[in-house]
Design an enzyme around this catalytic site. Structure first.
Site, PDB file in Angstrom:
ATOM      1  N   THR A  96      24.651  -9.568 -19.434  1.00 23.75           N
ATOM      2  CA  THR A  96      25.767  -8.711 -19.871  1.00 23.75           C
ATOM      3  C   THR A  96      26.796  -9.628 -20.523  1.00 23.75           C
ATOM      4  O   THR A  96      27.389 -10.473 -19.837  1.00 23.75           O
ATOM      5  CB  THR A  96      26.416  -8.006 -18.672  1.00 23.75           C
ATOM      6  OG1 THR A  96      25.413  -7.282 -17.968  1.00 23.75           O
ATOM      7  CG2 THR A  96      27.517  -7.065 -19.123  1.00 23.75           C
ATOM      8  N   LYS A 171      26.358  -0.959 -21.877  1.00 20.49           N
ATOM      9  CA  LYS A 171      26.456  -1.638 -20.571  1.00 20.49           C
ATOM     10  C   LYS A 171      27.916  -1.833 -20.155  1.00 20.49           C
ATOM     11  O   LYS A 171      28.291  -1.643 -18.994  1.00 20.49           O
ATOM     12  CB  LYS A 171      25.728  -2.984 -20.666  1.00 20.49           C
ATOM     13  CG  LYS A 171      25.857  -3.865 -19.450  1.00 20.49           C
ATOM     14  CD  LYS A 171      25.215  -3.253 -18.228  1.00 20.49           C
ATOM     15  CE  LYS A 171      25.377  -4.160 -17.017  1.00 20.49           C
ATOM     16  NZ  LYS A 171      25.005  -3.483 -15.775  1.00 20.49           N
ATOM     17  N   LYS A 246      34.438 -10.443 -14.911  1.00 19.28           N
ATOM     18  CA  LYS A 246      34.012 -10.612 -16.307  1.00 19.28           C
ATOM     19  C   LYS A 246      33.733  -9.253 -16.947  1.00 19.28           C
ATOM     20  O   LYS A 246      34.222  -8.943 -18.025  1.00 19.28           O
ATOM     21  CB  LYS A 246      32.745 -11.464 -16.363  1.00 19.28           C
ATOM     22  CG  LYS A 246      32.107 -11.490 -17.746  1.00 19.28           C
ATOM     23  CD  LYS A 246      30.611 -11.758 -17.725  1.00 19.28           C
ATOM     24  CE  LYS A 246      29.790 -10.755 -16.992  1.00 19.28           C
ATOM     25  NZ  LYS A 246      28.357 -10.764 -17.267  1.00 19.28           N
TER      26      LYS A 246
HETATM   27  P1  NAD Z   1      23.333 -15.460 -11.529  1.00 18.81           P
HETATM   28  O1  NAD Z   1      24.536 -16.306 -11.682  1.00 18.81           O
HETATM   29  O2  NAD Z   1      22.729 -15.224 -10.191  1.00 18.81           O
HETATM   30  O3  NAD Z   1      22.146 -16.027 -12.465  1.00 18.81           O
HETATM   31  C1  NAD Z   1      22.369 -16.615 -13.721  1.00 18.81           C
HETATM   32  C2  NAD Z   1      21.563 -17.907 -13.770  1.00 18.81           C
HETATM   33  O4  NAD Z   1      21.713 -18.513 -15.054  1.00 18.81           O
HETATM   34  C3  NAD Z   1      22.040 -18.943 -12.738  1.00 18.81           C
HETATM   35  O5  NAD Z   1      20.974 -19.238 -11.839  1.00 18.81           O
HETATM   36  C4  NAD Z   1      22.442 -20.142 -13.586  1.00 18.81           C
HETATM   37  O6  NAD Z   1      22.127 -21.392 -12.994  1.00 18.81           O
HETATM   38  C5  NAD Z   1      21.627 -19.904 -14.860  1.00 18.81           C
HETATM   39  N1  NAD Z   1      22.147 -20.627 -16.018  1.00 18.81           N
HETATM   40  C6  NAD Z   1      23.425 -20.681 -16.474  1.00 18.81           C
HETATM   41  N2  NAD Z   1      23.485 -21.466 -17.571  1.00 18.81           N
HETATM   42  C7  NAD Z   1      22.213 -21.894 -17.799  1.00 18.81           C
HETATM   43  C8  NAD Z   1      21.624 -22.751 -18.781  1.00 18.81           C
HETATM   44  N3  NAD Z   1      22.357 -23.340 -19.753  1.00 18.81           N
HETATM   45  N4  NAD Z   1      20.288 -22.994 -18.708  1.00 18.81           N
HETATM   46  C9  NAD Z   1      19.546 -22.428 -17.730  1.00 18.81           C
HETATM   47  N5  NAD Z   1      20.040 -21.621 -16.775  1.00 18.81           N
HETATM   48  C10 NAD Z   1      21.361 -21.365 -16.814  1.00 18.81           C
HETATM   49  O7  NAD Z   1      23.684 -14.064 -12.228  1.00 18.81           O
HETATM   50  P2  NAD Z   1      22.904 -12.682 -12.067  1.00 18.81           P
HETATM   51  O8  NAD Z   1      23.526 -11.901 -10.961  1.00 18.81           O
HETATM   52  O9  NAD Z   1      21.438 -12.931 -12.096  1.00 18.81           O
HETATM   53  O10 NAD Z   1      23.365 -11.969 -13.421  1.00 18.81           O
HETATM   54  C11 NAD Z   1      22.836 -12.362 -14.685  1.00 18.81           C
HETATM   55  C12 NAD Z   1      23.384 -11.409 -15.731  1.00 18.81           C
HETATM   56  O11 NAD Z   1      22.961 -10.072 -15.419  1.00 18.81           O
HETATM   57  C13 NAD Z   1      24.918 -11.375 -15.800  1.00 18.81           C
HETATM   58  O12 NAD Z   1      25.315 -11.229 -17.132  1.00 18.81           O
HETATM   59  C14 NAD Z   1      25.269 -10.148 -14.969  1.00 18.81           C
HETATM   60  O13 NAD Z   1      26.512  -9.602 -15.369  1.00 18.81           O
HETATM   61  C15 NAD Z   1      24.095  -9.240 -15.272  1.00 18.81           C
HETATM   62  N6  NAD Z   1      23.775  -8.253 -14.233  1.00 18.81           N
HETATM   63  C16 NAD Z   1      23.779  -8.611 -12.920  1.00 18.81           C
HETATM   64  C17 NAD Z   1      23.487  -7.635 -11.940  1.00 18.81           C
HETATM   65  C18 NAD Z   1      23.506  -7.974 -10.472  1.00 18.81           C
HETATM   66  O14 NAD Z   1      23.483  -7.028  -9.650  1.00 18.81           O
HETATM   67  N7  NAD Z   1      23.533  -9.233 -10.056  1.00 18.81           N
HETATM   68  C19 NAD Z   1      23.162  -6.329 -12.335  1.00 18.81           C
HETATM   69  C20 NAD Z   1      23.120  -6.027 -13.702  1.00 18.81           C
HETATM   70  C21 NAD Z   1      23.438  -6.999 -14.648  1.00 18.81           C
END
Ligand code: NAD
Length: 312
Positions: A96, A171, A246
């Protein structure tokens, strides 16, 4: 079956890749976090030393990253996807992110010769685990259609939204409503408690009445009601306060650009900001209830019962 490159194996990327593997695809993945890499490897992801190795030989590349800055770095930065990806590879960003970053990624991918879709998701970790996420997919018709083949094992719904960045627009508006619902659910839940209602009885009523919402059914912010809710687990994160802050600010930014007054979103953003200022950015966003039930200890040691209003 396809070879899928995947960058970002966190709360969402972990279970999403597990479902792709169950469907018979090979997933080659990379994350900066060693713990995320280890869990993904347990689920069958072939973990790699970097982005270049993860996308080498892939048919399609997914990204599932926290914010627009991370997505820009992973696609456009040194050693990023567009430095080495073959031009026939379809690129899918399910993070997102802000509309400007999504637009920049669409343009950079097109300039490199790749098809790109913005395909953010709704449904939380539970939807990611169950393979029932809703994908909202923006891009050219043919790219959106082809992406659907890979989205299917992770999805309950795949909904084309129109041209580039429209997935992110959908979204952002969805999550604006989610976080206002979460805040209102927190207020209703705490007030019901204080009026002497049994927590489960009140939830049974609200979940089949006009107070119902996804936040109520999935993220009930008081413990002892929805077993999988973070409130039963000291607010260990399923969706962090930082990501919620965010998302609501993505809506506020879009609102400023379109002259749309979002009074409630301003309030909810201020509540998440209060939690963040006091070091709670890593807690689950349902910890917003602490600002209602008085369990939040502010940085000045104050015990705020509400950020809203003033008197009365
Ligand atoms: P998270 O922080 O658990 O996972 C993101 C991952 O990206 C982390 O493990 C981080 O180490 C990795 N990362 C960051 N920079 C990186 C790079 N340069 N190279 C490789 N890896 C890298 O976040 P999440 O909860 O999995 O959410 C991910 C996205 O999905 C966000 O944009 C969030 O808003 C969206 N989202 C989350 C949910 C939820 O319930 N958690 C639901 C819908 C949407």
């Amino acid at each position: 079956m396809a070879t899928i490159g995947w960058i970002g194996l966190g709360h969402m990327g972990g279970p999403m890749t597990a479902n792709l593997i169950k469907a018979g695809h090979e997933v080659r993945g990379f994350d900066l976090d060693e713990g995320a890499m280890a869990s993904a490897a347990e689920n069958g992801v072939v973990t790699t030393a970097g982005i270049t190795e993860a996308i080498d030989g892939a048919d399609v590349v997914f990204t599932m990253l926290p914010k627009g800055d991370h997505a820009r770095a992973v696609y456009l930065g040194e050693g990023g996807i567009l430095e080495s990806v073959a031009t026939d590879v379809l690129l899918v960003d399910s993070s997102t992110i802000d509309i400007e970053s999504a637009q920049a990624l669409h343009e950079a991918a097109a300039a490199h010769g790749n098809r790109f879709v913005d395909a953010p998701v709704s449904g939380g970790i539970s939807g990611a685990e169950a393979g029932t996420l809703t994908f909202m997919v923006g891009g050219s018709n043919d790219a959106v259609q082809d992406a659907g083949i890979y989205l299917e094992p992770m999805a309950g719904n795949v909904i084309p939204t129109g041209g580039p960045t429209t997935g992110q627009a959908a979204k952002i508006c969805n999550n604006l409503m989610l976080f206002i619902n979460l805040a209102s659910t927190s207020e209703g839940a705490v007030l019901a408690d204080r009026l002497g209602l049994d927590r489960k009885v009140f939830w049974d009523i609200a979940s089949v009445s006009s107070g119902d919402s996804w936040a109520l059914r999935t993220w009930y912010p008081l413990p002892g009601v929805v077993p999988t809710a973070a409130s039963n687990n000291d607010f260990a994160p399923t969706f962090t306060t930082e990501l919620a802050h965010k998302d609501i600010n993505l809506a506020l930014s879009a609102a400023r650009q379109t002259n749309t007054p979002l009074v409630l979103a301003e309030q909810v953003s201020a509540m998440f900001a209060t939690l963040m200022q006091d070091g709670k950015q890593g807690l689950d966003c349902s910890a917003i209830v602490q600002l209602v039930d008085g369990t939040h200890q502010g940085s000045a040691g104050d015990n705020r019962t509400s950020t809203i209003g003033g008197a009365a």
